[in-house]
Write a protein that holds these residues in place. Structure first.
Motif, PDB file in Angstrom:
ATOM      1  N   ALA A  84     -62.417 -28.596 -13.166  1.00 10.52           N
ATOM      2  CA  ALA A  84     -61.846 -28.141 -11.882  1.00 10.52           C
ATOM      3  C   ALA A  84     -61.582 -26.634 -11.914  1.00 10.52           C
ATOM      4  CB  ALA A  84     -60.570 -28.903 -11.583  1.00 10.52           C
ATOM      5  N   ALA A  85     -61.022 -26.152 -13.039  1.00 13.88           N
ATOM      6  CA  ALA A  85     -60.712 -24.717 -13.156  1.00 13.88           C
ATOM      7  C   ALA A  85     -61.992 -23.888 -13.118  1.00 13.88           C
ATOM      8  CB  ALA A  85     -59.949 -24.450 -14.455  1.00 13.88           C
ATOM      9  N   ILE A  86     -63.050 -24.386 -13.785  1.00 19.16           N
ATOM     10  CA  ILE A  86     -64.323 -23.652 -13.820  1.00 19.16           C
ATOM     11  C   ILE A  86     -64.956 -23.622 -12.431  1.00 19.16           C
ATOM     12  CG2 ILE A  86     -66.705 -23.712 -14.713  1.00 19.16           C
ATOM     13  CD1 ILE A  86     -65.462 -24.647 -17.404  1.00 19.16           C
ATOM     14  N   ARG A  87     -64.858 -24.748 -11.706  1.00 19.21           N
ATOM     15  CA  ARG A  87     -65.452 -24.769 -10.358  1.00 19.21           C
ATOM     16  C   ARG A  87     -64.720 -23.785  -9.433  1.00 19.21           C
ATOM     17  NH1 ARG A  87     -69.526 -27.989  -9.937  1.00 19.21           N
ATOM     18  NH2 ARG A  87     -69.698 -29.860 -11.235  1.00 19.21           N
ATOM     19  N   GLN A  88     -63.430 -23.595  -9.663  1.00 21.60           N
ATOM     20  CA  GLN A  88     -62.643 -22.700  -8.811  1.00 21.60           C
ATOM     21  C   GLN A  88     -62.893 -21.225  -9.166  1.00 21.60           C
ATOM     22  OE1 GLN A  88     -58.520 -23.720  -8.651  1.00 21.60           O
ATOM     23  NE2 GLN A  88     -58.104 -22.406  -6.900  1.00 21.60           N
ATOM     24  N   HIS A  89     -62.894 -20.904 -10.465  1.00 23.27           N
ATOM     25  CA  HIS A  89     -63.120 -19.523 -10.932  1.00 23.27           C
ATOM     26  C   HIS A  89     -64.134 -19.540 -12.075  1.00 23.27           C
ATOM     27  CE1 HIS A  89     -59.734 -18.230  -8.510  1.00 23.27           C
ATOM     28  NE2 HIS A  89     -58.977 -19.144  -9.089  1.00 23.27           N
ATOM     29  N   PRO A  90     -65.421 -19.770 -11.735  1.00 23.78           N
ATOM     30  CA  PRO A  90     -66.404 -20.042 -12.792  1.00 23.78           C
ATOM     31  C   PRO A  90     -66.513 -18.983 -13.882  1.00 23.78           C
ATOM     32  CG  PRO A  90     -67.478 -19.711 -10.648  1.00 23.78           C
ATOM     33  CD  PRO A  90     -66.023 -19.819 -10.402  1.00 23.78           C
ATOM     34  N   ILE A  91     -66.744 -17.722 -13.496  1.00 24.60           N
ATOM     35  CA  ILE A  91     -67.038 -16.713 -14.511  1.00 24.60           C
ATOM     36  C   ILE A  91     -65.816 -16.383 -15.362  1.00 24.60           C
ATOM     37  CG2 ILE A  91     -67.852 -14.359 -14.923  1.00 24.60           C
ATOM     38  CD1 ILE A  91     -70.043 -16.253 -14.029  1.00 24.60           C
ATOM     39  N   SER A  92     -64.660 -16.219 -14.713  1.00 27.00           N
ATOM     40  CA  SER A  92     -63.470 -15.858 -15.494  1.00 27.00           C
ATOM     41  C   SER A  92     -63.084 -16.985 -16.451  1.00 27.00           C
ATOM     42  CB  SER A  92     -62.303 -15.494 -14.572  1.00 27.00           C
ATOM     43  OG  SER A  92     -61.979 -16.584 -13.737  1.00 27.00           O
ATOM     44  N   GLU A  93     -63.241 -18.235 -16.015  1.00 32.36           N
ATOM     45  CA  GLU A  93     -62.907 -19.362 -16.897  1.00 32.36           C
ATOM     46  C   GLU A  93     -63.909 -19.485 -18.046  1.00 32.36           C
ATOM     47  OE1 GLU A  93     -60.216 -21.384 -16.956  1.00 32.36           O
ATOM     48  OE2 GLU A  93     -59.417 -20.045 -15.417  1.00 32.36           O
ATOM     49  N   LEU A  94     -65.190 -19.304 -17.738  1.00 32.21           N
ATOM     50  CA  LEU A  94     -66.208 -19.362 -18.801  1.00 32.21           C
ATOM     51  C   LEU A  94     -66.017 -18.225 -19.796  1.00 32.21           C
ATOM     52  CD1 LEU A  94     -69.350 -20.308 -16.655  1.00 32.21           C
ATOM     53  CD2 LEU A  94     -68.230 -21.756 -18.358  1.00 32.21           C
TER      54      LEU A  94
END
Length: 567
Positions: free
Chosen positions: A183-193
């Motif tokens: 869920a976190a990656i879908r919301q802020h993909p690049i920063s979370e990755l």
């Protein structure tokens, strides 16, 4: 397109006529210099190379040459010590240069298409990592080289060789499976990755089993494992959304987005060709190509069967030659990869491809912050998107202060802010790194993009007030007697040579420095001359201003920088 008299050609021909084949015309042209002081003339020919053949003192040779030379096309030709100094016919040169620009406009110095292609491997950010200031150099240098080569007749092919394959994806998959939050990656993909990537690399420094797991996952990816491929595709798709947004901000487009993964099914052919030509050997379980003069062989396959950058780059080089039949293939990649590209060329040469000679690595230095190297792995980066936003904000504040009633302020601020970042990068010789300084970049004073843009806007304001129409003065002769206008004419005349030099050396900074010099020369002229004052020189003064505006705008365009009409 009208051909303007080239004064280097004129001097070369005059000298060739009296040197009795002692030097070829190209040798004479290469020896011609521009004197350091204007009072020494416009061109100088050193005669030292003739002293041994003619068995005379250089100053005597210079005197002999001047006696024999035809003065046609020159104001005068004099001997000064061991130099033959040429003074151009100012009125003839000014008329020739200004007429060419008045007639051709932005096509001045443009060469007709030659039908040959130049492939430019540029930008190439890594998937699942944010687009940082470190990626800017390859992007803007490559984009400028594309336009410079188009200007001299080639068709550029911009290739974004995305970093969408390799062990780092194994590392990212390990991190996602260990700590990932979908869920976190879908919301802020690049920063979370990015957080995952930094965290797993920090742990890998202490735990070698993480590195081993990453290698295993990458091998699964290469072998088509469904779970590995699904995660990889997701990371790639999310990254491209962000990259596309940034490329739109920069005004950069590509003809191909084929990254490393595109060549995954094309590497087996390379390995087959290498095997057929008996170029492969085994070394400590790995498959390599031995190369004479290199400390290490080219590593084609690791002992676990995984491929490397060079395997994919060999496949990419062959694919590009077949697809584009390039005259040149340029790789705009940091100088730390110099050894890799030397190996790439050497392997292609061993494979029997003569076109390996048409491959050029165009290296560049690093961008630092407060003198320190930037690193995505360590989480020490300057992200490009917020940097662009801040540059635009600073440009807007300066526009509000200088010209609050300017129409389209937001558009102009964007052109100035983005242009400032690009220009600052490109004015540095590419092998030199530079320290990132946003305040200096966006300044309207000094050797900056906004300074050059402002000089162009000032010229447009003058021409608008005068209601100047270039077609109304075509065919006229132009003569201005002051030194400052003559300095501008000589710069305008040099523009084609500057473009050719930038292309030959893969050096956009030649254009940026030229634009600064031209803007400075015009501002000096403007400070001392009443351009709009009624006099017999008014048409010539306005024609000079118009020509300068055209060349400033075209110089900025070649660098991928907009030239606002008002600022």
């Amino acid at each position: 397109m009208m051909k303007m008299t080239n004064d280097k050609q004129l001097a070369t021909q005059a000298l060739a006529a009296v040197l009795d084949n002692a030097l070829t015309e190209s040798e004479i042209t290469n020896l011609l210099e521009i004197p350091k002081k204007p009072e020494m003339g416009d061109l100088a020919f050193p005669v030292f190379s003739l002293a041994k053949t003619l068995r005379k003192a250089p100053n005597m040779i210079a005197l002999d040459i001047v006696e024999k030379l035809s003065q046609d096309g020159f104001e005068k030709i004099v001997a000064t010590g061991p130099y033959v100094n040429f003074f151009l016919d100012k009125s003839a040169t000014m008329t020739s240069v200004l007429s060419a620009i008045l007639e051709q406009g932005e096509d001045y110095a443009t060469v007709a298409p030659n039908g040959e292609k130049v492939a430019i491997d540029m930008s190439s950010p890594n998937i699942a990592k944010p687009f940082s200031i470190g990626h800017l150099r390859s992007t803007v240098i490559g984009d400028a080289l594309a336009e410079i080569y188009r200007k001299i007749g080639y068709t550029p092919v911009r290739i974004n060789h995305l970093g969408d394959w390799g062990k780092q994806f194994g590392m990212l998959i390990v991190a996602y499976k260990k700590y990932g939050d979908e869920a976190a990656i879908r919301q802020h993909p690049i920063s979370e990755l990015l957080k995952l990537y930094v965290r797993i690399n920090a742990e890998a420094a202490e735990d070698p089993t993480i590195d081993e797991s990453a290698r295993e996952w990458f091998l699964k990816l290469e072998n088509g494992d469904a779970e590995a491929l699904a995660l990889w595709q997701w990371f790639r798709d999310e990254s491209l959304v962000e990259f596309d947004r940034i490329y739109q901000e920069l005004g950069v487009t590509f003809d191909s987005m084929n990254g490393e993964a595109f060549y995954n099914d094309k590497m087996s052919e390379i390995i087959d060709i290498l095997a057929d030509k008996q170029l492969l050997t085994e070394s400590e379980g790995a498959t390599v190509v031995e190369l004479e003069g290199f400390e290490n062989p080219a590593l084609i396959k690791k002992s676990d069967g995984a491929t490397l950058y060079i395997t994919r780059d060999l496949a990419a080089a062959l694919y590009r030659k077949r697809t584009y039949d390039f005259a040149k293939s340029i790789y705009v990649v940091g100088q730390e990869q110099s050894g890799h590209f030397k190996q790439l060329k050497a392997v292609l040469d061993k494979m029997g491809y003569a076109w390996s000679e048409d491959i050029y690595h165009v290296p560049f230095g690093l961008v630092t912050k407060a003198g320190k190297k930037l690193s995505t792995r360590k989480g020490n980066v300057i992200l490009l998107e917020p940097t662009i936003q801040e540059a635009v904000k600073r440009a807007q504040a300066q526009i509000e202060a200088k010209n609050p009633d300017l129409p389209n302020k937001a558009v102009v601020a964007h052109e100035v802010g983005v242009g400032a970042i690009k220009f600052y990068d490109l004015k540095n010789e590419r092998l030199n790194g530079y320290d990132f300084n946003l305040e200096e970049m966006v300044s309207f004073e000094g050797e900056t993009g906004p300074y050059v843009q402002y000089a162009h806007a000032r010229i447009q304001s003058i021409l608008k007030k005068a209601d100047f129409k270039p077609e109304a003065v075509i065919g006229q002769s132009f003569s201005l007697s002051d030194d400052e206008s003559w300095a501008i004419v000589k710069l305008l005349q040099a523009f084609p040579d500057v473009i050719n030099r930038a292309a030959r050396l893969f050096e956009p900074s030649a254009i940026a420095k030229y634009a600064i010099n031209l803007a400075q020369a015009f501002n000096k002229y403007y400070a001392h001359t009443r351009i709009l004052e009624e006099s017999s020189e008014k048409a010539a003064r306005l024609s000079l201003a118009y020509a300068t505006g055209v060349v400033l705008k075209e110089s900025l365009r070649l660098l991928g920088v907009e030239a606002p009409e008002e600022m």
